[in-house]
Design a protein around this motif. Structure first.
Motif, short mmCIF file in Angstrom:
data_model
loop_
_atom_site.label_atom_id
_atom_site.label_comp_id
_atom_site.label_asym_id
_atom_site.label_seq_id
_atom_site.Cartn_x
_atom_site.Cartn_y
_atom_site.Cartn_z
N SER A 37 0.80 -1.23 0.00
CA SER A 37 0.00 0.00 0.00
C SER A 37 0.83 1.28 0.00
O SER A 37 0.32 2.36 0.30
CB SER A 37 -0.96 0.03 1.20
OG SER A 37 -1.80 -1.11 1.20
N GLU A 38 2.10 1.19 -0.35
CA GLU A 38 2.97 2.38 -0.35
C GLU A 38 2.70 3.23 -1.59
O GLU A 38 2.70 2.75 -2.72
CB GLU A 38 4.44 1.96 -0.32
CG GLU A 38 5.41 3.09 -0.10
CD GLU A 38 6.83 2.62 0.12
OE1 GLU A 38 7.57 3.30 0.84
OE2 GLU A 38 7.20 1.55 -0.43
N ALA A 39 2.48 4.52 -1.38
CA ALA A 39 2.26 5.46 -2.48
C ALA A 39 3.59 5.76 -3.18
O ALA A 39 4.66 5.64 -2.58
CB ALA A 39 1.64 6.74 -1.97
N ALA A 40 3.50 6.17 -4.44
CA ALA A 40 4.71 6.40 -5.23
C ALA A 40 5.61 7.46 -4.61
O ALA A 40 6.84 7.29 -4.54
CB ALA A 40 4.33 6.81 -6.65
N CYS A 77 10.79 6.86 -10.06
CA CYS A 77 9.83 5.90 -10.59
C CYS A 77 8.88 6.60 -11.55
O CYS A 77 8.80 7.82 -11.58
CB CYS A 77 9.07 5.17 -9.48
SG CYS A 77 7.75 6.13 -8.70
N VAL A 78 8.18 5.80 -12.32
CA VAL A 78 7.17 6.27 -13.27
C VAL A 78 5.82 5.78 -12.79
O VAL A 78 5.69 4.64 -12.33
CB VAL A 78 7.49 5.74 -14.68
CG1 VAL A 78 6.32 5.96 -15.63
CG2 VAL A 78 8.76 6.39 -15.22
N VAL A 79 4.80 6.63 -12.87
CA VAL A 79 3.44 6.23 -12.49
C VAL A 79 2.51 6.47 -13.66
O VAL A 79 2.42 7.58 -14.19
CB VAL A 79 2.94 7.02 -11.26
CG1 VAL A 79 1.53 6.56 -10.89
CG2 VAL A 79 3.87 6.84 -10.08
N VAL A 80 1.82 5.41 -14.09
CA VAL A 80 0.88 5.50 -15.20
C VAL A 80 -0.35 4.66 -14.89
O VAL A 80 -0.21 3.51 -14.44
CB VAL A 80 1.52 5.08 -16.54
CG1 VAL A 80 2.04 3.65 -16.49
CG2 VAL A 80 0.56 5.27 -17.71
N GLN A 83 -0.32 2.65 -11.80
CA GLN A 83 0.73 1.63 -11.61
C GLN A 83 2.09 2.29 -11.45
O GLN A 83 2.44 3.21 -12.19
CB GLN A 83 0.77 0.67 -12.80
CG GLN A 83 -0.50 -0.15 -12.98
CD GLN A 83 -0.30 -1.23 -14.04
OE1 GLN A 83 0.69 -1.95 -14.02
NE2 GLN A 83 -1.24 -1.32 -14.95
N ILE A 84 2.87 1.80 -10.49
CA ILE A 84 4.22 2.29 -10.26
C ILE A 84 5.19 1.43 -11.06
O ILE A 84 5.22 0.20 -10.91
CB ILE A 84 4.59 2.26 -8.77
CG1 ILE A 84 3.65 3.18 -7.98
CG2 ILE A 84 6.05 2.66 -8.56
CD1 ILE A 84 3.84 3.08 -6.47
N LEU A 85 5.98 2.07 -11.92
CA LEU A 85 6.95 1.36 -12.76
C LEU A 85 8.36 1.73 -12.34
O LEU A 85 8.75 2.89 -12.41
CB LEU A 85 6.75 1.72 -14.24
CG LEU A 85 5.34 1.59 -14.82
CD1 LEU A 85 5.35 1.95 -16.31
CD2 LEU A 85 4.77 0.20 -14.60
#
Length: 200
Positions: A37-40, A77-80, A83-85
């Motif tokens: 449950s960790e946010a980006a 990181c990338v968020v799309v 989803q965290i990439l």
């Protein structure tokens, strides 16, 4: 000031050098898995601080009053689509990421942290990046080049993938891997005698 960059990233090394800083680079060997449950934003800030802390602990004996040690950590990181990439685990994972990014706008988040003997300071930068639609054959050609395999989100804005990016909103250098202006400000805060101020 004796500055250590807690990263093996050649992009971060180049950006700090470009900004005129003198430093050494020491990578931190950490578990970079996302917590439940960790946010980006929390994820990249936690990893930036953990990297800096690990390198600080290993080199704290070098800290002196005449030449204080400052360790800089960063994580991107990338968020799309929620989803965290991070970095792809293999070619198939890189394809999955690029297919997610194709034709969409995503966020690039970089957490930065600087640690001294007296305090820890942190910051976060966010840039919005828009991708054109990428064909399957283009994705295959890009993956075969090897460029995406060690990059968050499986692309390098300063490389071949620039051909798919018509627009960004925010700091370009953040997408490369280190928001330079924010980093210089953070290092100045780390060196100052004022207490650390937590970012909200």
């Amino acid at each position: 000031m004796m500055l250590i960059l807690a990263s093996a990233s050649p992009r971060r090394h180049e950006l700090l050098t470009q900004a005129g800083l003198t430093f050494t680079a020491k990578a931190a060997d950490l578990d970079e898995d996302l917590l439940p449950s960790e946010a980006a934003a929390a994820y990249v800030q936690r990893l930036a601080e953990e990297k800096a802390q690990a390198v600080w602990n290993a080199h704290r004996a070098s800290d002196t009053a005449e030449d204080p040690l400052v360790v800089l950590g960063a994580d991107t990181c990338v968020v799309v689509e929620g989803q965290i990439l991070g970095k792809p685990t293999d070619s198939a994972d890189a394809r999955r990421m690029l297919e997610l990014l194709s034709g969409r706008t995503h966020a690039v988040l970089t957490g930065i942290a600087a640690i001294t003997a007296k305090k820890t300071v942190r910051d976060l930068d966010i840039t919005q990046v828009t991708f054109n639609v990428i064909t399957d054959s283009e994705i295959g050609r890009y993956i075969s080049s090897g460029e995406p395999l060690d990059k968050a989100g499986a692309y390098a804005i300063q490389g071949y993938a620039a051909r798919w990016i018509p627009r960004i909103e925010g700091c370009y250098f953040n997408v490369v891997g280190l928001p330079i202006a924010r980093t210089i400000t953070l290092l100045a805060q780390a060196e100052s005698d004022t207490p650390a101020v937590e970012k909200v």
